[in-house]
Design a protein around this motif. Structure first.
Motif, PDB file in Angstrom:
ATOM      1  N   ILE A 145      18.455 -19.769  -0.240  1.00 30.05           N
ATOM      2  CA  ILE A 145      17.473 -20.780  -0.642  1.00 30.05           C
ATOM      3  C   ILE A 145      16.191 -20.624   0.168  1.00 30.05           C
ATOM      4  O   ILE A 145      15.078 -20.735  -0.375  1.00 30.05           O
ATOM      5  N   MET A 146      16.328 -20.342   1.461  1.00 25.28           N
ATOM      6  CA  MET A 146      15.140 -20.156   2.301  1.00 25.28           C
ATOM      7  C   MET A 146      14.337 -18.944   1.838  1.00 25.28           C
ATOM      8  O   MET A 146      13.104 -18.992   1.771  1.00 25.28           O
ATOM      9  N   ILE A 147      15.042 -17.852   1.509  1.00 23.83           N
ATOM     10  CA  ILE A 147      14.342 -16.659   1.023  1.00 23.83           C
ATOM     11  C   ILE A 147      13.689 -16.957  -0.326  1.00 23.83           C
ATOM     12  O   ILE A 147      12.563 -16.526  -0.599  1.00 23.83           O
ATOM     13  N   GLY A 148      14.419 -17.675  -1.205  1.00 19.32           N
ATOM     14  CA  GLY A 148      13.878 -17.989  -2.517  1.00 19.32           C
ATOM     15  C   GLY A 148      12.593 -18.781  -2.448  1.00 19.32           C
ATOM     16  O   GLY A 148      11.669 -18.557  -3.248  1.00 19.32           O
ATOM     17  N   LYS A 149      12.484 -19.696  -1.500  1.00 14.65           N
ATOM     18  CA  LYS A 149      11.278 -20.508  -1.387  1.00 14.65           C
ATOM     19  C   LYS A 149      10.091 -19.712  -0.864  1.00 14.65           C
ATOM     20  O   LYS A 149       8.951 -20.196  -0.921  1.00 14.65           O
ATOM     21  N   LEU A 150      10.341 -18.510  -0.373  1.00 16.43           N
ATOM     22  CA  LEU A 150       9.256 -17.633   0.064  1.00 16.43           C
ATOM     23  C   LEU A 150       8.812 -16.683  -1.037  1.00 16.43           C
ATOM     24  O   LEU A 150       7.958 -15.816  -0.803  1.00 16.43           O
ATOM     25  N   LEU A 151       9.367 -16.848  -2.247  1.00 16.03           N
ATOM     26  CA  LEU A 151       9.057 -15.973  -3.372  1.00 16.03           C
ATOM     27  C   LEU A 151       8.632 -16.827  -4.565  1.00 16.03           C
ATOM     28  O   LEU A 151       9.024 -17.993  -4.692  1.00 16.03           O
ATOM     29  N   PRO A 152       7.860 -16.254  -5.501  1.00 14.38           N
ATOM     30  CA  PRO A 152       7.330 -17.076  -6.616  1.00 14.38           C
ATOM     31  C   PRO A 152       8.388 -17.482  -7.632  1.00 14.38           C
ATOM     32  O   PRO A 152       8.197 -18.464  -8.346  1.00 14.38           O
ATOM     33  N   GLY A 153       9.506 -16.739  -7.730  1.00 17.33           N
ATOM     34  CA  GLY A 153      10.516 -17.058  -8.733  1.00 17.33           C
ATOM     35  C   GLY A 153      11.120 -18.436  -8.554  1.00 17.33           C
ATOM     36  O   GLY A 153      11.428 -19.127  -9.542  1.00 17.33           O
ATOM     37  N   TRP A 154      11.320 -18.863  -7.311  1.00 19.75           N
ATOM     38  CA  TRP A 154      11.904 -20.180  -7.043  1.00 19.75           C
ATOM     39  C   TRP A 154      11.023 -21.282  -7.624  1.00 19.75           C
ATOM     40  O   TRP A 154      11.497 -22.181  -8.311  1.00 19.75           O
ATOM     41  N   TRP A 155       9.732 -21.208  -7.350  1.00 21.10           N
ATOM     42  CA  TRP A 155       8.817 -22.263  -7.774  1.00 21.10           C
ATOM     43  C   TRP A 155       8.572 -22.197  -9.273  1.00 21.10           C
ATOM     44  O   TRP A 155       8.305 -23.236  -9.902  1.00 21.10           O
ATOM     45  N   TYR A 156       8.683 -20.999  -9.865  1.00 15.84           N
ATOM     46  CA  TYR A 156       8.591 -20.899 -11.324  1.00 15.84           C
ATOM     47  C   TYR A 156       9.758 -21.640 -11.977  1.00 15.84           C
ATOM     48  O   TYR A 156       9.556 -22.420 -12.919  1.00 15.84           O
ATOM     49  N   CYS A 157      10.979 -21.401 -11.495  1.00 15.47           N
ATOM     50  CA  CYS A 157      12.144 -22.096 -12.058  1.00 15.47           C
ATOM     51  C   CYS A 157      12.059 -23.595 -11.830  1.00 15.47           C
ATOM     52  O   CYS A 157      12.454 -24.392 -12.699  1.00 15.47           O
TER      53      CYS A 157
END
Length: 434
Positions: free
Chosen positions: A362-374
């Motif tokens: 989750i921490m890695i995901g929040k550092l990438l645009p895919g998390w915020w797109y979803c």
């Protein structure tokens, strides 16, 4: 505009990469979406009840006197069970038990019919059949209850015939009673009643919710193919203008290098917008093909999902622009696209439920645009078409910041590359040979 048109021509010429990354990856994700959509379309929509049918095998080891009794037993069980043949030898029965081939094995032992008739005459309990019940479920136990029910009904019918006629109960009269039980049940429509399922008053609302979930899921699955496709196509298109000879000719033209780079980016951006809108249209079409009422989707929700898709596709173009400024070859571009795309997909919350993801993912995901797109898609198409405009704007704002960061990094790489003379021209003059 000449650079813009040339960029479009170069982009369209990358047919193999478009087929692999745009067509094939999107089709693969649509295939996954279709399986989920079909499950949603067929869930809780049945108006009939189909009970589970256990598999039963009846093995007769009695003499010919019990053949008719066993046939009646098979007819009785066939109404609610599936009869299978496992053989009659000890080895075949052991194999069937070890492999759990059936839910219930019923063995009619030697002399069962005579003992059954004698117990009825003596007024003792009905003799039990040898049974082997499956160890993986309760269906075999339920089928065993049906076997016992058949024996009790046969005993009752034999007693009724014996009391009416006064004749002795034999194996032959017992088989007659068993067949009469089967015939009586077949002639009575209430013996095997049909169970009907009442219409759900909320079925229309449930179908609309299934359509919403199907649409949102399909749109979220674009997190990987859009990123990988736009990154590769943009990087390879802009790399075509980065060749040393091409760059010398471009810099000799009466145009600003920034203007030419902007036109290249614009051409890739137009392509990304078209692909994003086509992806949105297919995401709407799939639930409709499965019979789900997509007309119940809120127009604002669909429009906001379209905005998120377009913005995410443009951010993917920005990432491709950044990679192109590194002046890497096609092999490296493919490697970067796949590694980065898979990392974004598995940490975005699309591949796994968020409550099942480790904290580090989750921490890695929040550092990438895919998390915020979803997250923006979730905000745009929440439960019961509840649209959270504030969360949608905030999440898309973060996605936009990623795009700006990619562009800034690309410009920095471009400036670094222009400062290296070996990327612009040869260090020494080379005379052409006649």
């Amino acid at each position: 505009m000449s650079t813009f048109k040339a960029s479009l021509k170069v982009l369209v010429s990358k047919k193999l990469m478009i087929m692999i990354y745009v067509v094939w990856l999107c089709l693969m994700m649509f295939g996954l979406s279709w399986s989920i959509i079909q499950n949603l379309a067929h869930s809780d929509n049945s108006t009939t009840f189909a009970s589970a049918r256990p598999e039963v095998s009846v093995v007769n080891r009695d003499d010919d006197d019990s053949d008719a009794l066993v046939r009646s037993l098979n007819e009785f069980l066939a109404k609610d069970c599936d009869l299978v043949d496992v053989g009659g030898s000890d080895e075949e029965l052991q194999t069937a038990v070890a492999s759990n081939y059936t839910d219930l094995i019923v063995i009619v032992p030697q002399g069962f019919a005579d003992r059954f008739a004698q117990t009825i005459t003596d007024g003792t309990d009905v003799p039990e059949l040898d049974t082997v019940v499956s160890f993986t479920g309760a269906y075999g136990s339920l089928a065993q209850l049906q076997v016992n029910n058949f024996l009790n009904l046969t005993r009752t019918e034999a007693l009724a015939q014996h009391g009416a006629g006064g004749s002795a109960i034999t194996a032959t009269s017992l088989t007659t009673a068993a067949q009469h039980v089967v015939d009586a049940l077949d002639g009575n429509e209430n013996s095997y009643p049909t169970i009907s399922v009442a219409d759900d008053p909320h079925s229309a609302t449930d179908a609309q919710e299934s359509a919403r979930v199907a649409f949102v899921t399909s749109v979220k699955m674009g997190v990987y193919p859009l990123l990988a496709a736009m990154l590769v196509v943009t990087a390879l298109t802009m790399n075509s203008f980065a060749d040393a000879n091409v760059r010398r000719r471009l810099y000799a033209a009466p145009q600003r290098s920034g203007s030419m780079m902007l036109q290249q980016f614009a051409a890739c951006g137009v392509f990304a917008v078209v692909i994003a809108l086509v992806y949105l249209a297919i995401s709407l079409a799939l639930p409709a093909l499965a019979g789900l009422p997509v007309s119940g989707l809120a127009p604002a929700s669909v429009a906001m999902c379209a905005g998120s898709l377009v913005l995410y596709a443009l951010v993917a173009v920005a990432s491709g622009f950044m990679v192109s400024m590194l002046a890497v070859n096609a092999v490296a571009v493919n490697a970067i696209a796949n590694v980065f795309g898979l990392l974004v997909m598995f940490t975005s919350g699309m591949a796994f439920p968020i409550d099942m993801m480790p904290r580090i993912m989750i921490m890695i995901g929040k550092l990438l645009p895919g998390w915020w797109y979803c997250q923006s898609i979730t905000a745009a198409g929440g439960a019961s078409n509840a649209v959270d405009a504030g969360a949608w704007l905030a999440n898309n704002g973060l996605v936009l910041l990623f795009g700006i960061a990619f562009i800034c990094l690309g410009l920095a790489f471009s400036k670094l590359r222009r400062s290296r003379p070996n990327l612009q021209a040869s260090a020494t003059t080379q005379l052409a040979e006649a």
